[in-house]
Design a protein around this motif. Structure first.
Motif, PDB file in Angstrom:
ATOM      1  N   ASP A   1      15.243  19.302   5.126  1.00  0.00           N
ATOM      2  CA  ASP A   1      15.565  19.228   3.706  1.00  0.00           C
ATOM      3  C   ASP A   1      15.347  17.790   3.251  1.00  0.00           C
ATOM      4  O   ASP A   1      15.862  16.852   3.857  1.00  0.00           O
ATOM      5  CB  ASP A   1      17.023  19.643   3.497  1.00  0.00           C
TER       6      ASP A   1
ATOM      7  N   ASN B   1      16.399  16.370   0.579  1.00  0.00           N
ATOM      8  CA  ASN B   1      17.356  15.964  -0.455  1.00  0.00           C
ATOM      9  C   ASN B   1      18.117  14.694  -0.121  1.00  0.00           C
ATOM     10  O   ASN B   1      18.783  14.127  -0.987  1.00  0.00           O
ATOM     11  CB  ASN B   1      18.356  17.099  -0.720  1.00  0.00           C
ATOM     12  N   SER B   2      18.057  14.259   1.120  1.00  0.00           N
ATOM     13  CA  SER B   2      18.737  13.017   1.490  1.00  0.00           C
ATOM     14  C   SER B   2      17.738  12.062   2.099  1.00  0.00           C
ATOM     15  O   SER B   2      16.684  12.471   2.601  1.00  0.00           O
ATOM     16  CB  SER B   2      19.871  13.295   2.478  1.00  0.00           C
ATOM     17  N   GLN B   3      18.058  10.774   2.056  1.00  0.00           N
ATOM     18  CA  GLN B   3      17.142   9.792   2.619  1.00  0.00           C
ATOM     19  C   GLN B   3      17.221   9.819   4.142  1.00  0.00           C
ATOM     20  O   GLN B   3      18.199  10.270   4.733  1.00  0.00           O
ATOM     21  CB  GLN B   3      17.439   8.385   2.080  1.00  0.00           C
TER      22      GLN B   3
ATOM     23  N   THR C   1       8.956  13.358   0.969  1.00  0.00           N
ATOM     24  CA  THR C   1       8.655  13.722   2.354  1.00  0.00           C
ATOM     25  C   THR C   1       7.888  12.628   3.086  1.00  0.00           C
ATOM     26  O   THR C   1       7.541  12.797   4.253  1.00  0.00           O
ATOM     27  CB  THR C   1       7.821  15.014   2.403  1.00  0.00           C
TER      28      THR C   1
ATOM     29  N   ALA D   1      15.354  10.001  -0.726  1.00  0.00           N
ATOM     30  CA  ALA D   1      15.740  11.363  -1.068  1.00  0.00           C
ATOM     31  C   ALA D   1      14.734  11.946  -2.057  1.00  0.00           C
ATOM     32  O   ALA D   1      14.296  11.280  -2.997  1.00  0.00           O
ATOM     33  CB  ALA D   1      17.149  11.373  -1.671  1.00  0.00           C
ATOM     34  N   GLY D   2      14.354  13.197  -1.832  1.00  0.00           N
ATOM     35  CA  GLY D   2      13.384  13.863  -2.691  1.00  0.00           C
ATOM     36  C   GLY D   2      11.949  13.655  -2.278  1.00  0.00           C
ATOM     37  O   GLY D   2      11.040  14.219  -2.893  1.00  0.00           O
TER      38      GLY D   2
END
Length: 649
Positions: free
Chosen positions: A232, A234-236, A273, A270-271
């Motif tokens: 995921d 959503n986190s760094q 890839t 975050a956010g």
């Protein structure tokens, strides 16, 4: 959890003698309380058929091998097909160092697995529970197959280069077929040995690549690209690495500094890839006319797996990578290698800014250490972008050294001209393409694969804003008397995709391991297509597919002007029509990319001028791009040639 372990070995692995030589009573040990000798070690793997399993006495945590790794040491029988080798006195530290040195050698030589005995070991499979893993050698290399898995369930293929590694590395994450099977390959063995394990994926996978080398004077720094997957976003995530290489890090204040020192970690926000890390060269970097290296190696962490095949990357800091061969102040466009022995050189379509005056073609060669320029044929006054193709060797009635070019006359159909190998005679209308009204901006290429009959392949493309111009792929044969034979529209891309301004053309060998979905096809492209530029492939039956190749520069797609296969041991010569020069990139720069595809982006429609190396990763089934930014604004066509036209200063 399904766990499957397999060992991929090389031809020089020791092979076990017959099992009849290895039987005997279990030994007695004075320190038996400190040594575990189970009849079948916990987590062991039963081998199919009669393949024996050899376990380490000193390291019970090692997975079994289907051969005896130390034939000179004592081996003890523990039951049917189960053996222990007494490795308590083995210097594994030394062996590990030797294995790493051998690994480096194997990477360079791509050592094959060739002996019949080693091949029989590979053909055996190793299983546990519901899964079966098999490695076999095929004509194209190694093929790894896992069967007996649960359909609809995701798995991770992990590996270790040796058993001393603390952490497993990730090869890939995959979903089996509805039949519970998954196959990787064919691929070439690059290391002396590798151990595989399959389990459910539980950690993110991180990797690093060098997307862009550091070209001093280009205005662009180098780029390392760190990616994450199987997670995921959503986190760094913080990814650790070590930095090495022979370039000197610093803050560019000292005279010996080559680049601004990198941190020991990179954060993927975050956010996202991926994250880019820039290599900023110092103005006074002392790298000479060759290069120095910045090497990053990902460090293991309990929070992620490292991609086994992208665990390290090297960035080259280069000065004078693009060396000026000469100035052509009237504008060079087309270019190809002139291969006649003893008279080698380059042939260019010249004087574009002056409508082909005083001549359309020029030969460039080096005689007694000096550059010699001479008009090539009497042709002049062709005012369009003229692309050229030379015949590299006699084939299919095409003569070595002959040059072909395309143009649209003031009246009549588009025409292909021919200049014989010595510059004369000239045939302005060697082949007239019936019904074709578009100019040959795209290019010409003589098929060297044989898949397209060794025909001359011609692609058409005109002005991008003219409806109906371009988009056809022609095949032209040569008769025994060297006149043109059949002229066939092999593919009309406009029928499916509308008006298409084709640029560049190449035929690729039928090698799926090297070229993936493009293998055995004609490739061409539309550099100006909206909303994104396109690369087309045309199969041997004339079927057309298209690909949009995303590159790492934000929001960019590869915009093709020209296509080439990188030739081993040859320098690259580049036409720059805007700054009116011809440049050379030395052969050493491409040494590790021989056989890969080089795509030239002109810098006219999307993004800046650049060269992009496309390497097909058969195991991950993707093209891996590497960009080369020049210190100038424009590319026209380029060519590889086994000659050196640079003058010694």
């Amino acid at each position: 959890m399904c766990m499957i372990t397999a060992h991929q070995n090389q031809a020089s692995d020791p092979i076990d003698p017959s099992t009849s030589d290895l039987t005997g009573p279990a030994p007695a040990f004075s320190n038996a309380g400190a040594i575990s000798l189970p009849t079948q070690p916990p987590g062991s793997i039963k081998l199919q058929g009669s393949t024996p399993a050899f376990y380490s006495l000193a390291h019970p945590e090692f997975p079994p091998l289907p051969f005896n790794p130390f034939p000179d040491l004592a081996v003890f029988w523990r039951g049917e097909g189960l053996f222990l080798y007494d490795d308590r006195d083995v210097d594994y530290v030394r062996l590990r160092a030797e294995a790493q040195e051998t690994s480096c050698s194997a990477v360079k030589t791509e050592r094959p697995i060739s002996t019949a005995v080693a091949e029989s070991v590979l053909l055996g499979s190793q299983t546990e529970g519901e899964g079966t893993l098999a490695i076999k050698k095929t004509a194209g290399g190694l093929e790894l197959t896992i069967s007996g898995l649960q359909p609809g369930t995701q798995y991770a293929l992990l590996s270790k280069k040796d058993l001393w590694q603390q952490h497993w590395e990730a090869e890939c994450v995959f979903n089996p077929s509805p039949e519970g099977q998954w196959t990787r390959g064919s691929f070439q063995a690059k290391l002396p040995q590798k151990f595989y394990q399959v389990q459910r994926p539980t950690l993110p996978i991180v990797s690093v690549e060098c997307y862009r080398d550091t070209i001093i004077g280009s205005g662009y720094g180098g780029v390392f690209l760190v990616r994450r997957s199987n997670c995921d976003a959503n986190s760094q995530m913080v990814v650790h690495w070590t930095v090495s290489g022979n370039a000197t890090p610093g803050n560019c204040s000292a005279s010996g500094d080559d680049y601004i020192a990198l941190e020991n970690s990179v954060t993927i926000e975050a956010g996202s890839t991926s994250a880019e890390v820039y290599v900023q060269p110092c103005t006074g970097a002392q790298v000479g006319d060759s290069y120095e290296t910045v090497i990053v190696t990902l460090e293991p962490d309990s929070n992620y797996w490292i991609n086994a095949r992208y665990s390290a990357a090297t960035n080259k800091i280069c000065r004078n990578l693009f060396a000026q061969v000469l100035v052509r102040d009237r504008g060079p466009i087309g270019i190809d290698y002139y291969p006649v022995t003893g008279d080698e050189g380059l042939l260019i379509s010249d004087n574009w800014w002056y409508s082909g005056s005083p001549c359309n073609f020029t030969k460039i060669s080096k005689v007694n250490g000096q550059i010699v320029l001479s008009p090539w044929s009497s042709i002049s006054g062709l005012s369009d972008e003229i692309k050229v193709a030379t015949v590299k060797e006699h084939v299919a009635n095409f003569q070595q050294g002959d040059m072909f070019f395309g143009y649209k006359p003031a009246t009549g159909w588009t025409t292909i001209g021919r200049v014989c190998a010595d510059g004369s005679p000239v045939e302005l209308d060697w082949a007239v393409l019936p019904g074709e009204t578009s100019p040959v901006h795209g290019g010409l290429h003589l098929d060297r694969t044989g898949l397209f009959g060794n025909d001359l392949i011609v692609v058409t493309g005109g002005e991008v804003d003219l409806e109906g111009e371009g988009g056809r792929v022609w095949r032209i044969t040569s008769n025994a008397d060297h006149s043109s034979g059949t002229k066939t529209v092999f593919a009309d891309i406009t029928q499916t995709y509308g008006p298409t301004h084709l640029e560049g053309v190449l035929t690729l060998p039928n090698d799926p391991v090297k070229y993936g979905p493009w293998a055995g096809k004609i490739i061409t492209g539309d550099e100006s297509r909206v909303p994104a530029p396109v690369i087309y492939t045309i199969g041997q039956g004339g079927n057309v597919n298209y690909f949009i190749v995303e590159i790492e520069d934000p929001g960019q797609y590869l915009s093709p002007e020209d296509f080439d296969i990188i030739a081993q041991g040859q320098s690259l010569y580049c036409n720059d029509a805007w700054d009116r020069r011809i440049w050379q990139v030395p052969e050493w720069y491409f040494a590790e990319h021989a056989g890969d595809i080089l795509v030239t982006q002109a810098g006219e429609y999307y993004g800046t001028a650049m060269l992009v190396i496309l390497h097909w990763d058969a195991e991950e089934e993707r093209f891996v791009p590497k960009a080369i930014y020049p210190p100038f604004r424009n590319f026209e066509h380029v060519t590889f040639a086994p000659i050196d036209l640079l003058l010694l200063n």
